[in-house]
Motif scaffolding. Structure first.
Motif, PDB file in Angstrom:
ATOM      1  N   MET A 171       0.831  -1.210   0.000  1.00 46.14           N
ATOM      2  CA  MET A 171       0.000   0.000   0.000  1.00 46.14           C
ATOM      3  C   MET A 171       0.863   1.257   0.000  1.00 46.14           C
ATOM      4  N   ARG A 172       1.977   1.215   0.760  1.00 45.69           N
ATOM      5  CA  ARG A 172       2.869   2.371   0.781  1.00 45.69           C
ATOM      6  C   ARG A 172       3.423   2.628  -0.612  1.00 45.69           C
ATOM      7  N   GLY A 173       3.782   1.563  -1.321  1.00 49.58           N
ATOM      8  CA  GLY A 173       4.304   1.721  -2.668  1.00 49.58           C
ATOM      9  C   GLY A 173       3.281   2.310  -3.617  1.00 49.58           C
ATOM     10  N   ARG A 174       2.049   1.871  -3.490  1.00 44.13           N
ATOM     11  CA  ARG A 174       1.008   2.390  -4.375  1.00 44.13           C
ATOM     12  C   ARG A 174       0.723   3.863  -4.093  1.00 44.13           C
ATOM     13  N   LEU A 175       0.709   4.236  -2.816  1.00 42.24           N
ATOM     14  CA  LEU A 175       0.504   5.642  -2.487  1.00 42.24           C
ATOM     15  C   LEU A 175       1.660   6.501  -3.002  1.00 42.24           C
ATOM     16  N   ALA A 176       2.888   5.989  -2.849  1.00 40.33           N
ATOM     17  CA  ALA A 176       4.039   6.728  -3.363  1.00 40.33           C
ATOM     18  C   ALA A 176       3.959   6.867  -4.885  1.00 40.33           C
ATOM     19  N   LEU A 177       3.555   5.790  -5.560  1.00 40.74           N
ATOM     20  CA  LEU A 177       3.406   5.864  -7.018  1.00 40.74           C
ATOM     21  C   LEU A 177       2.318   6.859  -7.415  1.00 40.74           C
ATOM     22  N   LEU A 178       1.221   6.867  -6.662  1.00 42.33           N
ATOM     23  CA  LEU A 178       0.144   7.821  -6.947  1.00 42.33           C
ATOM     24  C   LEU A 178       0.617   9.262  -6.781  1.00 42.33           C
ATOM     25  N   VAL A 179       1.326   9.519  -5.698  1.00 35.08           N
ATOM     26  CA  VAL A 179       1.825  10.884  -5.458  1.00 35.08           C
ATOM     27  C   VAL A 179       2.841  11.260  -6.526  1.00 35.08           C
ATOM     28  N   ALA A 180       3.720  10.321  -6.896  1.00 32.76           N
ATOM     29  CA  ALA A 180       4.717  10.620  -7.927  1.00 32.76           C
ATOM     30  C   ALA A 180       4.038  10.950  -9.257  1.00 32.76           C
ATOM     31  N   ALA A 181       3.004  10.159  -9.604  1.00 35.34           N
ATOM     32  CA  ALA A 181       2.295  10.429 -10.852  1.00 35.34           C
ATOM     33  C   ALA A 181       1.580  11.784 -10.802  1.00 35.34           C
ATOM     34  N   THR A 182       0.932  12.071  -9.670  1.00 34.61           N
ATOM     35  CA  THR A 182       0.226  13.353  -9.537  1.00 34.61           C
ATOM     36  C   THR A 182       1.200  14.525  -9.585  1.00 34.61           C
ATOM     37  N   THR A 183       2.331  14.385  -8.883  1.00 41.39           N
ATOM     38  CA  THR A 183       3.329  15.457  -8.891  1.00 41.39           C
ATOM     39  C   THR A 183       3.901  15.651 -10.286  1.00 41.39           C
ATOM     40  N   GLY A 184       4.163  14.543 -10.977  1.00 43.81           N
ATOM     41  CA  GLY A 184       4.698  14.644 -12.325  1.00 43.81           C
ATOM     42  C   GLY A 184       3.745  15.354 -13.273  1.00 43.81           C
ATOM     43  N   LEU A 185       2.467  14.993 -13.200  1.00 46.33           N
ATOM     44  CA  LEU A 185       1.492  15.665 -14.052  1.00 46.33           C
ATOM     45  C   LEU A 185       1.383  17.155 -13.723  1.00 46.33           C
ATOM     46  N   THR A 186       1.446  17.459 -12.413  1.00 52.13           N
ATOM     47  CA  THR A 186       1.390  18.868 -12.012  1.00 52.13           C
ATOM     48  C   THR A 186       2.595  19.636 -12.533  1.00 52.13           C
ATOM     49  N   MET A 187       3.776  19.015 -12.446  1.00 48.55           N
ATOM     50  CA  MET A 187       4.979  19.668 -12.957  1.00 48.55           C
ATOM     51  C   MET A 187       4.878  19.904 -14.458  1.00 48.55           C
ATOM     52  N   ILE A 188       4.385  18.912 -15.169  1.00 50.90           N
ATOM     53  CA  ILE A 188       4.236  19.067 -16.618  1.00 50.90           C
ATOM     54  C   ILE A 188       3.251  20.185 -16.933  1.00 50.90           C
ATOM     55  N   ALA A 189       2.154  20.244 -16.170  1.00 49.72           N
ATOM     56  CA  ALA A 189       1.123  21.240 -16.449  1.00 49.72           C
ATOM     57  C   ALA A 189       1.589  22.668 -16.175  1.00 49.72           C
ATOM     58  N   PHE A 190       2.488  22.845 -15.203  1.00 54.12           N
ATOM     59  CA  PHE A 190       2.890  24.197 -14.827  1.00 54.12           C
ATOM     60  C   PHE A 190       4.300  24.555 -15.299  1.00 54.12           C
ATOM     61  N   LEU A 191       5.240  23.644 -15.177  1.00 50.50           N
ATOM     62  CA  LEU A 191       6.620  23.991 -15.470  1.00 50.50           C
ATOM     63  C   LEU A 191       6.916  24.053 -16.962  1.00 50.50           C
ATOM     64  N   VAL A 192       6.283  23.197 -17.752  1.00 50.85           N
ATOM     65  CA  VAL A 192       6.537  23.248 -19.195  1.00 50.85           C
ATOM     66  C   VAL A 192       6.083  24.579 -19.792  1.00 50.85           C
ATOM     67  N   PRO A 193       4.844  25.051 -19.520  1.00 47.02           N
ATOM     68  CA  PRO A 193       4.490  26.395 -20.014  1.00 47.02           C
ATOM     69  C   PRO A 193       5.388  27.493 -19.451  1.00 47.02           C
ATOM     70  N   LEU A 194       5.789  27.330 -18.180  1.00 45.88           N
ATOM     71  CA  LEU A 194       6.680  28.331 -17.591  1.00 45.88           C
ATOM     72  C   LEU A 194       8.029  28.342 -18.295  1.00 45.88           C
ATOM     73  N   ALA A 195       8.538  27.153 -18.660  1.00 39.76           N
ATOM     74  CA  ALA A 195       9.811  27.087 -19.370  1.00 39.76           C
ATOM     75  C   ALA A 195       9.697  27.749 -20.739  1.00 39.76           C
ATOM     76  N   MET A 196       8.591  27.495 -21.419  1.00 41.22           N
ATOM     77  CA  MET A 196       8.390  28.147 -22.722  1.00 41.22           C
ATOM     78  C   MET A 196       8.287  29.673 -22.564  1.00 41.22           C
ATOM     79  N   LEU A 197       7.613  30.112 -21.511  1.00 43.08           N
ATOM     80  CA  LEU A 197       7.477  31.547 -21.253  1.00 43.08           C
ATOM     81  C   LEU A 197       8.836  32.183 -20.987  1.00 43.08           C
ATOM     82  N   LEU A 198       9.687  31.492 -20.227  1.00 49.53           N
ATOM     83  CA  LEU A 198      11.020  32.021 -19.947  1.00 49.53           C
ATOM     84  C   LEU A 198      11.834  32.149 -21.235  1.00 49.53           C
ATOM     85  N   ARG A 199      11.702  31.193 -22.118  1.00 53.26           N
ATOM     86  CA  ARG A 199      12.422  31.269 -23.387  1.00 53.26           C
ATOM     87  C   ARG A 199      11.944  32.470 -24.208  1.00 53.26           C
TER      88      ARG A 199
END
Length: 428
Positions: free
Chosen positions: A1-29
């Motif tokens: 269960m700990r592994g599944r929760l960690a995987l869920l958080v990692a997936a959620t964090t990754g999607l959040t990073m993609i949603a916010f950091l990729v546009p931010l990186a393009m904006l900085l360029r």
């Protein structure tokens, strides 16, 4: 269960990073490119007044100073064809600028060409051209992207750490519940769960504790009920003993008296076992001489066999033959097997009792007859195909398991049934 929760958080964090950091990186360029373009445009516009009014040598000097200070090529195209500054051929953008239009165009290598049209010279429109290389447009972008990547990694690790702590807080009470359930399954009925964790888990812990308490109450009531029923048997046994004492045939009276004494001993053992603080249905571990116990039970049943015309073949290994079972439990198992012969075969059916020493220690007890046999299927407590209670074979099976052995059913070639108890040696 700990592994599944960690995987869920990692997936959620990754999607959040993609949603916010990729546009931010393009904006900085884009911001870096626009900043370089604005700076170059401002530098070029700073010499507009000079280009619009000064003579050619002055314009050339001013252009050379600007190129040296800005670190980028600067060119001025006069209407009479004179090229001042960086000597480059006219481009489509500069030719368009000669018509009086100022513009910014992309170059083939990814840079930007800035063209400013200057009015006011006597010979016509002059054009100021400066070039912003691709390296200058993207200056500082890679470092910003690296900082964003480090920030994303830190946030991901922080999220995983928080998820692990949360998962540990959720899993710990669940693991404790699992341990308590296993202890209850192992007949440790005093085990209780400590309510902890989320409300749902605490509710499950309370329900498990209530179930354990209810099981204890039911087992206690069952033991008392069995003890009471067993105690009631003493009244008819006493009457049977009195009847035996009044018989004229002393041998027959002694035989019935001995049978009544044996039944009373069994009833007493049932009462003690029922009131003992052990798990329901448990067989007491111990040690006895199997040869002596089996010989005694065969002698007891031989009298009834003679009355019903049954031939008895006995093969009992010489004792002592120690096994890991009490004498009472082994006698009950032997009585169950021999009683099945009399209960499920017609009068006159012969049977055989064999007790042999096992090679690894202990003994094997086999009761075989030539009756109709036993229906195929597993031995289940309370299940019988012959109209009995169905407890005899289960009693024998539990006795064998308590002695570290097993019960085997077989159908010999000559017909009938053969039941074998494998009894282990006493434990060291």
């Amino acid at each position: 269960m700990r592994g599944r929760l960690a995987l869920l958080v990692a997936a959620t964090t990754g999607l959040t990073m993609i949603a916010f950091l990729v546009p931010l990186a393009m904006l900085l360029r884009d911001v870096a490119a626009d900043r370089a373009t604005v700076t170059a445009t401002a530098d070029a516009q700073a010499i507009v007044s000079v280009v619009g009014a000064a003579d050619a040598p002055t314009v050339r000097l001013t252009v050379d100073r600007l190129a040296l200070a800005a670190g980028r090529p600067v060119t001025v195209f006069l209407a009479d064809g004179t090229v001042l500054g960086d000597p480059v051929a006219p481009t489509p953008a500069t030719r368009l600028g000669a018509t009086g239009r100022s513009l910014t165009a992309r170059t083939a290598d990814g840079g930007r060409e800035i063209v400013i049209a200057v009015q006011g010279r006597a010979e016509g429109t002059a054009v100021i051209r400066t070039l912003v290389p691709a390296a200058e447009l993207h200056r500082g972008v890679l470092r910003s992207w690296l900082l964003l990547a480090v920030l994303a990694a830190v946030l991901a690790l922080l999220g995983l750490a928080v998820a692990d702590r949360l998962a540990r807080a959720l899993v710990r009470p669940i693991v404790a519940l699992s341990e308590v359930s296993h202890r209850l399954a192992g007949a440790e009925l005093t085990a209780r769960a400590q309510p902890a964790g989320p409300p749902e888990v605490r509710e499950v812990a309370g329900a498990l504790n209530h179930l354990a308490g209810r099981i204890q109450e039911l087992l206690r009531a069952e033991r008392e009920h069995v003890a009471d029923l067993s105690h009631r048997l003493r009244t008819p046994l006493t009457a049977l003993r009195l009847e035996a004492e009044s018989m004229r045939d002393r041998d027959e009276a002694a035989r019935i008296q001995a049978a009544a004494d044996g039944v009373e001993s069994a009833v007493t053992a049932v009462i003690r076992a029922a009131r003992a603080a052990t798990s329901a249905g448990a067989v007491t571990a111990g040690e006895c001489d199997a040869a002596a116990v089996v010989a005694d039970r065969v002698e007891f049943w031989s009298v009834l066999a003679e009355d019903t015309g049954r031939g008895v073949t006995t093969e009992i290994a010489p004792g002592p033959l120690p096994v890991a079972l009490t004498a009472d439990d082994l006698a009950a198992a032997a009585d169950a097997l021999l009683g099945n012969v009399f209960a499920h075969t017609p009068d006159g059916t012969p049977f055989t009792v064999r007790l042999r020493r096992a090679p690894a220690g202990g003994a094997t007890l086999t009761v075989a007859d030539r009756g109709p046999g036993i229906p195929a299927g597993p031995v289940r407590r309370g299940a019988s195909g012959g109209g009995s209670t169905g407890l005899g074979l289960d009693i024998a099976r539990r006795a064998a398991q308590a002695a570290g052995g097993r019960l085997d059913l077989a159908a010999p070639d000559h017909g009938g049934a053969a039941i074998t108890l494998h009894l282990g040696p006493p434990r060291a």
